[in-house]
Design an enzyme around this catalytic site. Structure first.
Site: not given
Length: 876
Positions: A534, A666, A742, A841
C-alpha cells in the site's frame, strides 16, 4: 596460554595509539642507523681492512648457489606481497611487513657494529635472513582487522588477533633465537657473527611485528575508505576457529618449551662453565694476522655506492629479478575481483540474499530487462508534503529488472524417456535413491501414490527440488501454463519452512519492505521495518515518526502480559458442571491445576483461570505468560495437561474442543477488548503546537475535534469493537509481515483506542495516546525463524529469546508496534484534517500497471507510462 590477556591488552594499546607506536618505532630505527654510521669501528674488508684472501674467497665461492639463493629470497618476498594482496591490500600492508624486516636488519647491524664485530660476509647471508621472514601471521592479523565494520571494531579485532597469534609467535621466536644461537658457540669468528646477527634479527623482527605492524594496520584501515564503503568480508568467529585449528597441539608446544630450556642450558654451560681463558680466540688471532687495518679512503656510504656500481653477476641477476617482479606486481598482476573471504553457512547466505538469475536459469530468450534511467538518491525523510511545490511527481518503476529474470520457467534440457513405474520404484527404494531419478520419473511415482505430494521435500532429501517437482505437478491443472512464471521458488531455505511454517509449498512471495524512522521510543531510536504493497503507508508513518522525534519521543508501558486459550468441556448435568467450576475457582483447585500447567514448559506460567457456565457446558479460559513466544502452542499444551487432570478427578467430564471460541483467537471480541490478550500496551506522546503546524500541516483543535467525531462517534455508529482508531491495522499488518508474526492475528492485535486532547500551559500542544490491549506477538517460533523475517527482528534488536529476562524481547516488539501505530495515527489524522489524503495518495499510490487509460495516446512515451507503476516512488 595464560598470557592471552596480556597480548590482548598489548594489541588494544597498539591499535588505539597507532601514531605514537609508529613514530616511536621509526625514531628508534633512525637512531640505530645513526649509531651504525657514526659510531663504532666496523671491521669491513675493502674499506678499513685489507684482506689478503678476499679475492681468493670470491673466486672459490659457488656463485651459482649464491645466485639461486638470492633469487629464491626475492621470489619469496614477492609471494608474501601477493598473499597480502589477496586480502585487499596492494602496497600498504606489504610495505608495513617489509618495514618490520628492514627495522630488524638495521637494529641487528647496529648492535653487531657497536659490539666491534666483523661485518664481512653478512651481505652474502642476507638472502638467508629474507627466507626466514614469514608474513603469514601478518596476513592472519590483517584478516582479523578486515572482519570489522567500523574503526572501534578494528581495534577490538586486532586485540583479539594478537591474543590468538601472540603466544605462538613468542614461543616460536624464542626457539628460533636459541637454535640459531647455538652457532655462536662454534668458535668460528665469521659463523659466530652471522648467528649473532640472525638471533638479533629474529628478536628485532618479533618486536617490530608486535608493535609497529598492528599500529600501522590500524592506521591504514582508519584512513582508508574500505570500512565506510564496504561491509565486512571476513567472519570473526570463523577466523578465530581457523586460527585455533592452526595452533600446534599441546605436545608440540611442550616439546618446544623443553627444547628451549635445553638450549638455554647449552648456552649457559658453554659460556660460563667452559669459557676460554684467553681473551682472544684463535680465530681472532688468525683474522688479525691475515687482515691489516688501514685508514679508509672514503666514507662508508660512498664505499657502499662504489660497491653497488661494480656489483658482481649474482647481484646483477638478483637486482634484475627484483625489478622485473616489482614491475609485474605493479602493472601486470590484476587485483582479485573480491578479496578472499571466509565461507558462510548455507542457511546464512540463503536467508539474507535475494534470488539471483543466472544464464542457465533463464528459460525464455525473449525476456528482456527493463533499463530505467538513473534517479537521484532519495532522502531518508519521506512523507513530507510541501505546499510550495504543487508539481505532481511522475510515476516511475521501482524495479530495474523484470521479475521473469528472478523466477524463470523450469524448462530444462531434453530428458531421456522416463523409465517404467516398476523400474522407477525399484531405483527409488534402492541405495541410489531419488537422486538417480529424473523429475518426470518422480512425478510418475507421485501420481501413482508411491510418494505423497505433501512429503516431496522429505522424500527427495532436497527441499528446493521437492518444491520444483510440486510446481510441475500442479502446472497442468492451472488455467494458464505460465501462471507460475512470476512466482519465484529458487534460492530459498525451505528446510526452515517444512513442518513449521507452511505445507505444499510451491514458492515464496516477495513483498516490498521499507523502513520508517528513526522512531524515538523510551529514549532509544528504532528503525521500523514495514512490508506492504500500500503506497503512502510507510511515508505517512515516517512523517509521524519525525514529528514524534522532534517532540521528545514516545513513552510506553506494558499493563498486562498473558496469552489465553479456552477449551470447551461438557458434563452430564448442569449441577456437575457447576461442581467443576466451583472446584476450579477454589485456591486449592487452582494451585493443583497450576502445577500441572507449569510442568509442561520452562516458560509457561499460569496466571488465572476464568470459567463461564452455559447449561452443562463449561468454557474454561486459561491465561499464562509465555516468555518471548507468542504462546498459542505453549498454552494449548498446558491446557491439555490440565484437562487430563480434570478428567482424572471427574470421570464424566467430556472434552469437546481444545478451543471453544472463548479465547478469543483471530476474531473480533468484546472480552479481548476489555480483559486483554497477549501484551496490553499503552503509548503516549506530547506534540508541540509548532510541530503540528510545520510538520503535520494542521492545528491542535482541528485534530482533537476530528478524532472525537471520527474515531469515537463514527466507530459507535458502525458498532465497532476495538476500532476507535484511524488505521491501526495498516501499521500492525505491515510490521507483522516483515517480522514473521501470524498475519491472521492482525484481527485482534489491531484493537486500538486513539485519544487526542489539548495539553500544555495554554492548551496549545497535543497529547496523543494509543491503547492496544490485545497485541499478540513473539520473537521466537513460527515465521520468526525465516531468514528475511529474522533480519527485520534483528533491525529492532529483538531477535530470538532474551536470556537475561525472558519475555523482554516480545514486550519490546509490542511497544515498537504500538509506537509506530501512534505515528501512523498522528500522520493520517493530520492529513485528513488538512485535506491532504487524496493528494498524497495520488502522489504516492497511483499505479497504471493494471488499469487501462482510454485517453492514452499511442506513442512511445505513453506506452512506457502505461507499463510503469509503483507503490512508493522517490522520497521527498
Amino acid at each position: 596460554m595464560p598470557f592471552t590477556n596480556i597480548f590482548r591488552a598489548h594489541g588494544q594499546f597498539c591499535a588505539s595509539h597507532p601514531w605514537e607506536v609508529i613514530v616511536a618505532t621509526v625514531t628508534i630505527t633512525m637512531c640505530m642507523m645513526s649509531f651504525s654510521m657514526l659510531t663504532g669501528d666496523p671491521q669491513l674488508c675493502g674499506w678499513n681492512y685489507k684482506c689478503e684472501n678476499l679475492e681468493a674467497d670470491v673466486k672459490s665461492s659457488d656463485i651459482l648457489i649464491l645466485t639461486i639463493t638470492k633469487c629464491l629470497a626475492v621470489v619469496y618476498v614477492y609471494l608474501q606481497f601477493k598473499s597480502l594482496r589477496r586480502i585487499g591490500s596492494k602496497y600498504l600492508l606489504g610495505l608495513a611487513g617489509l618495514f618490520t624486516v628492514f627495522s630488524s636488519f638495521v637494529f641487528s647491524t647496529a648492535v653487531v657494529n657497536l659490539a666491534g664485530s666483523d661485518l664481512t660476509g653478512l651481505n652474502e647471508a642476507l638472502p638467508f635472513f629474507l627466507l626466514l621472514v614469514d608474513l603469514s601471521k601478518a596476513c592472519a592479523l590483517a584478516r582479523f582487522a578486515l572482519s570489522a565494520k567500523d574503526q572501534n571494531e578494528v581495534r577490538d579485532n586486532i586485540a583479539k588477533g594478537m591474543a590468538v597469534l601472540g603466544p605462538t609467535m613468542t614461543l616460536d621466536a624464542l626457539v628460533e633465537s636459541l637454535a640459531i644461537g647455538v652457532g655462536m658457540l662454534s668458535g668460528l669468528k665469521q659463523l659466530e657473527t652471522m648467528c649473532c646477527f640472525g638471533c638479533l634479527s629474529v628478536v628485532a623482527n618479533y618486536f617490530a611485528f608486535m608493535t609497529f605492524y598492528p599500529a600501522c594496520l590500524s592506521l591504514i584501515l582508519e584512513t582508508s575508505q574500505s570500512l565506510r564503503e564496504k561491509t565486512s568480508i571476513w567472519h570473526l568467529t570463523v577466523l578465530l576457529e581457523e586460527e585455533e585449528d592452526k595452533k600446534p597441539n599441546p605436545v608440540t608446544q611442550r616439546v618446544k618449551m623443553i627444547m628451549s630450556a635445553g638450549l638455554v642450558l647449552v648456552h649457559a654451560h658453554s659460556r660460563w662453565v667452559l669459557s676460554h681463558t684467553d681473551d682472544q680466540s684463535a680465530a681472532d688471532m688468525a683474522f688479525n694476522e691475515m687482515n691489516v687495518k688501514v685508514t679508509p679512503e672514503m666514507p662508508l656510504w660512498q664505499f657502499y655506492l662504489l660497491r653497488l656500481a661494480h656489483m658482481n653477476i649474482d647481484y646483477s641477476i638478483t637486482l634484475g629479478l627484483a625489478c622485473a617482479l616489482a614491475l609485474k606486481y605493479t602493472f601486470l598482476d590484476s587485483d582479485p575481483e573480491e578479496p578472499v573471504a571466509m565461507t558462510s553457512s548455507p542457511s546464512e547466505s540463503n536467508a539474507t540474499e535475494l534470488p539471483v538469475a543466472t544464464a542457465d536459469t533463464v528459460a525464455d530468450s525473449s525476456v528482456t530487462t527493463q533499463v530505467q534511467p538513473e534517479v537521484p538518491v532519495a532522502s531518508f525523510q519521506i512523507g513530507e508534503d510541501s505546499d510550495d511545490d504543487p508539481i505532481e511527481k511522475e510515476d516511475k518503476a521501482v524495479q530495474t529488472i523484470s521479475i521473469e529474470t528472478l523466477a524463470p520457467l523450469d524448462i530444462k534440457a531434453e530428458q531421456p524417456e522416463p523409465r517404467s513405474l516398476e523400474e522407477c520404484l525399484a531405483i527409488f527404494k534402492s541405495d541410489k535413491g531419488p537422486a538417480a531419478l529424473t523429475d518426470a520419473e518422480i512425478l510418475i511415482l507421485v501420481r501413482n501414490k508411491h510418494i505423497p505430494a505433501y512429503k516431496l521435500e522429505a522424500a527427495l532429501g532436497q527441499p528446493e527440488r521437492g518444491v520444483a517437482v510440486r510446481r510441475q505437478l500442479i502446472q497442468n491443472d492451472l488455467p494458464s501454463h505460465t501462471a507460475l512464471e512470476n512466482l519465484p521458488h529458487k534460492h530459498y531455505d525451505y528446510s526452515l519452512v517444512d513442518g513449521a511454517c507452511a505445507e505444499n509449498v510451491i514458492g515464496y512471495m516477495p513483498v516490498p519492505v521499507g523502513v520508517a524512522g528513526p522512531l524515538l521510543l523510551d529514549g532509544r531510536k528504532y528503525t521500523v521495518p514495514m512490508a506492504t504493497t500500500e503506497g503512502c503507508l510507510i511515508a505517512s508513518t515516517n512523517r509521524g515518526c519525525r514529528a514524534i522525534s522532534m517532540s521528545g519521543g514516545v513513552s510506553s508501558s506494558i499493563s498486562s502480559d498473558g496469552m489465553t486459550r479456552a477449551p470447551l468441556v461438557q458434563l452430564p448435568t448442569m449441577l456437575l458442571a457447576k461442581e467443576v467450576q466451583d472446584f476450579i475457582r477454589t485456591s486449592d483447585g487452582f494451585s493443583l491445576l497450576k502445577v500441572e500447567f507449569d510442568s509442561t514448559s520452562r516458560f509457561a506460567r499460569l496466571e488465572s483461570i476464568d470459567c463461564q457456565q452455559k447449561g452443562r457446558l463449561l468454557y474454561i479460559r486459561f491465561k499464562c505468560q509465555t516468555g518471548d513466544a507468542m504462546g498459542m502452542n505453549m498454552v494449548s499444551k498446558g491446557c491439555e495437561k490440565v484437562l487430563k487432570k480434570l478428567q482424572e478427578l471427574h470421570d464424566d467430564l467430556e472434552i469437546l474442543s481444545l478451543s471453544g471460541n472463548y479465547c478469543v483467537d483471530k476474531k473480533p471480541s468484546a472480552i479481548n477488548w476489555i480483559e486483554g490478550r497477549g501484551k496490553s500496551v499503552v503509548c503516549e506522546a506530547v506534540i508541540p503546537a509548532s510541530v503540528v503546524k510545520t510538520v503535520l500541516k494542521t492545528t491542535v483543535p482541528a485534530l482533537v475535534e476530528l478524532n472525537f467525531k471520527k474515531n469515537f462517534v463514527g466507530s459507535s455508529v458502525a458498532g465497532s469493537i476495538g476500532g476507535n482508531n484511524a488505521h491501526a491495522a495498516n501499521v500492525v499488518a505491515a510490521i507483522f509481515i516483515a517480522c514473521g508474526q501470524d498475519a491472521a492475528q492482525v484481527v485482534g492485535s489491531s484493537n486500538c483506542l486513539t485519544l487526542m486532547e489539548p495539553t500544555g500551559p495554554t492548551n496549545e500542544d497535543l497529547m496523543i495516546s494509543c491503547t492496544m490491549p490485545t497485541m499478540e506477538v513473539g520473537t521466537v517460533g513460527g515465521g520468526t525463524v525465516l531468514g528475511p523475517q529474522s533480519a527485520c527482528l534483528s533491525m529492532l534488536g529483538v531477535k530470538g529469546s532474551c536470556v537475561e529476562e525472558p519475555g523482554r524481547n516480545a514486550q519490546t516488539l509490542a511497544r515498537v508496534i504500538c509506537a509506530a501505530v501512534l505515528a501512523g495515527e498522528l500522520s493520517l489524522m493530520s492529513a485528513l484534517a488538512a485535506g491532504h489524503l487524496v493528494k498524497s495518495h495520488l502522489r504516492y499510490n497511483r499505479s497504471t500497471s493494471n488499469a487501462a487509460n482510454p485517453f492514452a495516446k499511442v506513442d512511445a512515451v505513453s506506452s512506457q507510462a502505461s507499463r510503469s507503476g509503483s507503490c512508493i516512488h522517490k522520497a521527498s
